[in-house]
Design a protein around this motif. Structure first.
Motif, PDB file in Angstrom:
ATOM      1  N   GLY A 129       0.808  -1.206   0.000  1.00 31.16           N
ATOM      2  CA  GLY A 129       0.000   0.000   0.000  1.00 31.16           C
ATOM      3  C   GLY A 129       0.839   1.253   0.000  1.00 31.16           C
ATOM      4  N   PRO A 130       0.159   2.380  -0.001  1.00 31.06           N
ATOM      5  CA  PRO A 130       0.879   3.660  -0.056  1.00 31.06           C
ATOM      6  C   PRO A 130       1.616   3.937   1.253  1.00 31.06           C
ATOM      7  N   VAL A 131       2.629   4.772   1.141  1.00 32.60           N
ATOM      8  CA  VAL A 131       3.319   5.242   2.347  1.00 32.60           C
ATOM      9  C   VAL A 131       2.396   6.295   2.959  1.00 32.60           C
ATOM     10  N   ALA A 132       1.800   5.925   4.082  1.00 30.38           N
ATOM     11  CA  ALA A 132       0.821   6.768   4.764  1.00 30.38           C
ATOM     12  C   ALA A 132       0.916   6.462   6.248  1.00 30.38           C
ATOM     13  N   PRO A 133       0.337   7.309   7.103  1.00 28.32           N
ATOM     14  CA  PRO A 133       0.348   6.981   8.526  1.00 28.32           C
ATOM     15  C   PRO A 133      -0.132   5.545   8.761  1.00 28.32           C
ATOM     16  N   GLY A 134       0.626   4.832   9.588  1.00 25.74           N
ATOM     17  CA  GLY A 134       0.343   3.428   9.849  1.00 25.74           C
ATOM     18  C   GLY A 134       1.255   2.487   9.079  1.00 25.74           C
ATOM     19  N   ALA A 135       1.925   2.972   8.021  1.00 29.72           N
ATOM     20  CA  ALA A 135       2.868   2.130   7.273  1.00 29.72           C
ATOM     21  C   ALA A 135       3.972   1.672   8.225  1.00 29.72           C
ATOM     22  N   ARG A 136       4.501   0.470   7.966  1.00 31.27           N
ATOM     23  CA  ARG A 136       5.469  -0.137   8.885  1.00 31.27           C
ATOM     24  C   ARG A 136       6.732  -0.600   8.170  1.00 31.27           C
ATOM     25  N   TRP A 137       7.832  -0.609   8.950  1.00 28.23           N
ATOM     26  CA  TRP A 137       9.131  -1.080   8.480  1.00 28.23           C
ATOM     27  C   TRP A 137       9.800  -1.868   9.598  1.00 28.23           C
ATOM     28  N   HIS A 138      10.605  -2.852   9.195  1.00 23.59           N
ATOM     29  CA  HIS A 138      11.432  -3.599  10.152  1.00 23.59           C
ATOM     30  C   HIS A 138      12.872  -3.142   9.942  1.00 23.59           C
ATOM     31  N   ASN A 139      13.483  -2.606  10.992  1.00 28.39           N
ATOM     32  CA  ASN A 139      14.808  -2.017  10.920  1.00 28.39           C
ATOM     33  C   ASN A 139      15.808  -2.857  11.708  1.00 28.39           C
ATOM     34  N   VAL A 140      16.931  -3.149  11.075  1.00 27.43           N
ATOM     35  CA  VAL A 140      18.042  -3.830  11.740  1.00 27.43           C
ATOM     36  C   VAL A 140      19.198  -2.831  11.772  1.00 27.43           C
ATOM     37  N   SER A 141      19.676  -2.532  12.968  1.00 30.25           N
ATOM     38  CA  SER A 141      20.757  -1.564  13.139  1.00 30.25           C
ATOM     39  C   SER A 141      21.904  -2.190  13.908  1.00 30.25           C
ATOM     40  N   ARG A 142      23.064  -1.565  13.747  1.00 29.63           N
ATOM     41  CA  ARG A 142      24.247  -1.972  14.502  1.00 29.63           C
ATOM     42  C   ARG A 142      24.711  -0.763  15.299  1.00 29.63           C
ATOM     43  N   PHE A 143      24.878  -0.983  16.599  1.00 33.45           N
ATOM     44  CA  PHE A 143      25.341   0.071  17.489  1.00 33.45           C
ATOM     45  C   PHE A 143      26.264  -0.549  18.522  1.00 33.45           C
ATOM     46  N   ARG A 144      27.448   0.016  18.633  1.00 38.05           N
ATOM     47  CA  ARG A 144      28.463  -0.478  19.569  1.00 38.05           C
ATOM     48  C   ARG A 144      28.758  -1.959  19.352  1.00 38.05           C
ATOM     49  N   GLY A 145      28.776  -2.379  18.089  1.00 36.82           N
ATOM     50  CA  GLY A 145      29.104  -3.755  17.748  1.00 36.82           C
ATOM     51  C   GLY A 145      27.972  -4.756  17.923  1.00 36.82           C
ATOM     52  N   ARG A 146      26.811  -4.288  18.345  1.00 39.01           N
ATOM     53  CA  ARG A 146      25.677  -5.187  18.558  1.00 39.01           C
ATOM     54  C   ARG A 146      24.570  -4.865  17.566  1.00 39.01           C
ATOM     55  N   THR A 147      23.858  -5.904  17.185  1.00 39.94           N
ATOM     56  CA  THR A 147      22.736  -5.742  16.270  1.00 39.94           C
ATOM     57  C   THR A 147      21.456  -5.648  17.082  1.00 39.94           C
ATOM     58  N   THR A 148      20.599  -4.730  16.688  1.00 43.40           N
ATOM     59  CA  THR A 148      19.303  -4.590  17.337  1.00 43.40           C
ATOM     60  C   THR A 148      18.232  -4.432  16.269  1.00 43.40           C
ATOM     61  N   GLU A 149      17.035  -4.864  16.574  1.00 45.90           N
ATOM     62  CA  GLU A 149      15.928  -4.788  15.630  1.00 45.90           C
ATOM     63  C   GLU A 149      14.790  -3.994  16.245  1.00 45.90           C
ATOM     64  N   LEU A 150      14.225  -3.103  15.444  1.00 39.17           N
ATOM     65  CA  LEU A 150      13.077  -2.300  15.867  1.00 39.17           C
ATOM     66  C   LEU A 150      12.016  -2.351  14.781  1.00 39.17           C
ATOM     67  N   ASP A 151      10.783  -2.333  15.188  1.00 38.22           N
ATOM     68  CA  ASP A 151       9.670  -2.238  14.261  1.00 38.22           C
ATOM     69  C   ASP A 151       9.171  -0.802  14.294  1.00 38.22           C
ATOM     70  N   TYR A 152       9.256  -0.139  13.135  1.00 37.70           N
ATOM     71  CA  TYR A 152       8.878   1.267  13.006  1.00 37.70           C
ATOM     72  C   TYR A 152       7.525   1.402  12.328  1.00 37.70           C
ATOM     73  N   ARG A 153       6.832   2.479  12.678  1.00 40.74           N
ATOM     74  CA  ARG A 153       5.604   2.849  11.972  1.00 40.74           C
ATOM     75  C   ARG A 153       5.663   4.345  11.696  1.00 40.74           C
ATOM     76  N   LEU A 154       5.027   4.734  10.618  1.00 40.48           N
ATOM     77  CA  LEU A 154       4.919   6.149  10.283  1.00 40.48           C
ATOM     78  C   LEU A 154       3.731   6.692  11.057  1.00 40.48           C
ATOM     79  N   ASP A 155       4.001   7.557  12.015  1.00 40.77           N
ATOM     80  CA  ASP A 155       2.946   8.132  12.856  1.00 40.77           C
ATOM     81  C   ASP A 155       2.330   9.383  12.251  1.00 40.77           C
ATOM     82  N   ARG A 156       3.184  10.221  11.652  1.00 42.22           N
ATOM     83  CA  ARG A 156       2.678  11.485  11.090  1.00 42.22           C
ATOM     84  C   ARG A 156       3.303  11.720   9.723  1.00 42.22           C
ATOM     85  N   LEU A 157       2.466  12.087   8.790  1.00 43.38           N
ATOM     86  CA  LEU A 157       2.902  12.455   7.450  1.00 43.38           C
ATOM     87  C   LEU A 157       2.136  13.722   7.100  1.00 43.38           C
TER      88      LEU A 157
END
Length: 144
Positions: A43-71
């Motif tokens: 669907g369109p990129v609109a409030p409520g759209a979601r992404w799964h993010n994998v990041s590396r910080f200080r040598g460790r991997t972390t995962e966050l689930d993001y949503r677009l709250d305001r557009l």
């Protein structure tokens, strides 16, 4: 809580910058901590759209689930969470002279449980990461 803020001027028109940043999967291109960011669902990129993010910080991997709250015209807000942190990326956009845009990037991290104790010790590293975002975002947009 940690909050970092950077004001970044990019040589692109506001509508292009807004479209680019609204697709949070593009963080792979401008956020040096992001290893992978994938859209969840269709669907369109609109409030409520979601992404799964994998990041590396200080040598460790972390995962966050993001949503677009305001557009909104001139503002994007993404909120990501996992069991130890809630991260908010609040991005303000203002048209500047010519075809340039001023990006007001504010990242807020609210740690949960025992992770709150580490926040004061992590601030400097998040400041350095924000400095790198301020360099990479204009470079990423220049390649568009």
């Amino acid at each position: 809580m940690i909050e970092v803020r950077r004001t970044i001027t990019v040589a692109r028109p506001l509508d292009e910058v807004a479209r680019y940043l609204a697709d949070f999967s593009r963080t792979e291109e401008w956020d040096p901590g992001t290893v992978r960011c994938t859209r969840v669902g269709d669907g369109p990129v609109a409030p409520g759209a979601r992404w799964h993010n994998v990041s590396r910080f200080r040598g460790r991997t972390t995962e966050l689930d993001y949503r677009l709250d305001r557009l909104e015209s001139g503002r994007l807000v993404f909120v990501g969470a996992n069991r130890t942190v809630t991260a908010t990326d609040d991005i303000g956009l203002t048209a500047a002279t010519g075809a340039t845009t001023v990006v007001d990037y504010r990242a807020t991290l609210e740690f949960k449980g025992l992770a709150r104790l580490a926040a004061p010790f992590l601030r400097a590293e998040f400041e350095r990461l924000a400095d790198r975002v301020a360099v990479r975002l204009p470079e990423a947009l220049a390649g568009q």
